[in-house]
Design an enzyme around this catalytic site. Sequence first.
Site, mmCIF file in Angstrom:
data_model
loop_
_atom_site.group_PDB
_atom_site.id
_atom_site.type_symbol
_atom_site.label_atom_id
_atom_site.label_comp_id
_atom_site.label_asym_id
_atom_site.label_seq_id
_atom_site.Cartn_x
_atom_site.Cartn_y
_atom_site.Cartn_z
ATOM 1 N N ASP A 69 69.768 58.575 78.082
ATOM 2 C CA ASP A 69 69.013 59.114 76.952
ATOM 3 C C ASP A 69 68.618 57.904 76.095
ATOM 4 O O ASP A 69 69.472 57.269 75.485
ATOM 5 C CB ASP A 69 69.907 60.074 76.172
ATOM 6 C CG ASP A 69 69.237 60.589 74.901
ATOM 7 O OD1 ASP A 69 68.143 60.095 74.546
ATOM 8 O OD2 ASP A 69 69.821 61.478 74.262
ATOM 9 N N VAL A 70 67.330 57.591 76.052
ATOM 10 C CA VAL A 70 66.894 56.361 75.370
ATOM 11 C C VAL A 70 67.104 56.397 73.861
ATOM 12 O O VAL A 70 66.983 55.375 73.192
ATOM 13 C CB VAL A 70 65.402 56.031 75.651
ATOM 14 C CG1 VAL A 70 65.193 55.671 77.102
ATOM 15 C CG2 VAL A 70 64.484 57.173 75.202
ATOM 16 N N TYR A 160 52.985 62.938 67.395
ATOM 17 C CA TYR A 160 52.666 62.043 68.511
ATOM 18 C C TYR A 160 51.769 60.890 68.052
ATOM 19 O O TYR A 160 52.004 59.731 68.408
ATOM 20 C CB TYR A 160 51.981 62.861 69.615
ATOM 21 C CG TYR A 160 51.867 62.172 70.945
ATOM 22 C CD1 TYR A 160 52.990 61.968 71.740
ATOM 23 C CD2 TYR A 160 50.632 61.745 71.422
ATOM 24 C CE1 TYR A 160 52.882 61.347 72.975
ATOM 25 C CE2 TYR A 160 50.514 61.122 72.653
ATOM 26 C CZ TYR A 160 51.639 60.929 73.430
ATOM 27 O OH TYR A 160 51.528 60.314 74.648
ATOM 28 N N LYS A 164 52.980 56.959 68.264
ATOM 29 C CA LYS A 164 52.252 56.013 69.114
ATOM 30 C C LYS A 164 51.539 54.946 68.282
ATOM 31 O O LYS A 164 51.383 53.804 68.716
ATOM 32 C CB LYS A 164 51.257 56.770 70.005
ATOM 33 C CG LYS A 164 51.930 57.666 71.057
ATOM 34 C CD LYS A 164 52.770 56.874 72.060
ATOM 35 C CE LYS A 164 53.295 57.754 73.183
ATOM 36 N NZ LYS A 164 54.109 56.999 74.161
#
Lengths: 261, 257
Positions: A69-70, A160, A164
């Site tokens: 799990d990052v 998002y 990003k």
Amino acid sequence: MTAGVASGELVDRVAVVTGAASGLGAAIARRLSAEGARVVVADVDATGAAEVTNEITANGGVAEPAHIDVTDEDQVRALVAKTEARDGLDVVVCSAAVETRAELAQTSDDDWQRVLDVDLKGPFLTMKHTIPALTRRGGGSIVLLGSTLGAIGSPSYAAYCAAKGALVNLAKQAAIEHAPDGVRVNVVSPSATEAGLFLKVVEASGDPEGVKRMVAGNMPMGRLGTADEVCDAIVFLAGDRSTYTSGTVIPLDGGLAARRA
Amino acid sequence: MELGTDLAGRVALVTGAGSGQGRAASVLFAEHGAYIAVVDIDDDGAKETVRMVEAAGGDAIAVHANVSRRDDCDAMVAATVSHFDRLDVLYNNAAVQMSGRLVDCTEAEWDLTIATNLSAIFWACRAAVPHLRADGGGSIINTASVLGLIGSEGYAAYGAAKAGLVALTRQLATEHGPEVRANVIAPGSIDTPRFRKVAEQMPDQQGFLDGLLRHVPLRRLGTAEDIARIALFLASDQSAYTSGAVIPCDGGLAALR
């Protein structure tokens, strides 16, 4: 020139790819292997990671799965330590990401936090722990998966877009701080691609083909991107043909960036 | 003293208004006819700003909020609307600044910076947008930083959060027109109490300042009033056809880079 043709660009390099169990991440893992890299197929989806690994080894490549799990710093630290101790580390591709589709007013606290955690904190933690390993190796390359939506606004993608957009600055920061260490950090920013998160979004739309046609029609090239095209750019940035390139963004967007200032 | 009528009858919520840029904007907005919700985590600073607004002939309330907490963001919007009955301008100016290289940034520093400088603005906008729309349209002003536009050294979490804020603002602009405009001010080095605190921590203050100004074509630090004038422009109908824009206020720094 055909997209997606391997040329032995990464022979004997060790690469970690996050989000590699499915979609674009899986395509990247397969391609890095085809280029000769030993690949750590890292994902929170252990079953998918094992399948991609099996596929790579069945094709004569060297790969191994990693359940990670990052957003969990201890797990990231442990994976990097294990990888470095065995084979060293040369290439890192941060492709793990989630996407939610909701207007800002309808975006829940949980969705906001999850997108910022997986799509932004994940790459932060991954870079924080891989950069020292790449530095000890004498240098290396990190490639982050950005998005056209980091550069333009789009209704219903509040979290998002924010994540990003932030990611690009984080890449620049890391690139400048670790340029003297031989560590390069770059971003590839695809628009809608025939793989990965975009397909998940269109499948949920009720009229997938109609949505795809509409999105493709908005691109100067009149079509969606392909996973092979994204992989080509990643291989370029991961390998030795881009050794003087760091802190930059390569858009893979069918010419869309040309419409911006 | 009323200098103009650009914001006559409008209600503006300004975060981080207990000092520096937020205070200067509060006073300038009031001089142009706005009612101000002075939001800060520092109650004494907020009260002093209210006093300054009143001294300028305006009307303001002090609202306590720690914007890194979702509930406080909801509450500050609710308190403003409850007191003034409307909301026209949301000026997200509060921020924390922690320096440090990416590899040295702790998870706690990361979380606090992202919460205060990015999530807070999401929370505030989510709470405010229905009011801005209901009251005939409004203006959101978000304070990013030139460090969110360019890469630099030593501001990993801060730069990422500010760049995320720029992207979030563009997203807001696409989503809430025609009623709501959203724009970004990207300050460079501005001479505020926060900046002075950073400068005082440097072993060689004069050397630090000289080094900084070498990269600033206008060869001076910005002032809180420099920022406030841009904020006034973005808050008012003077900028009625401007949305999703990023206006640097950096003495030309970004151009040089």
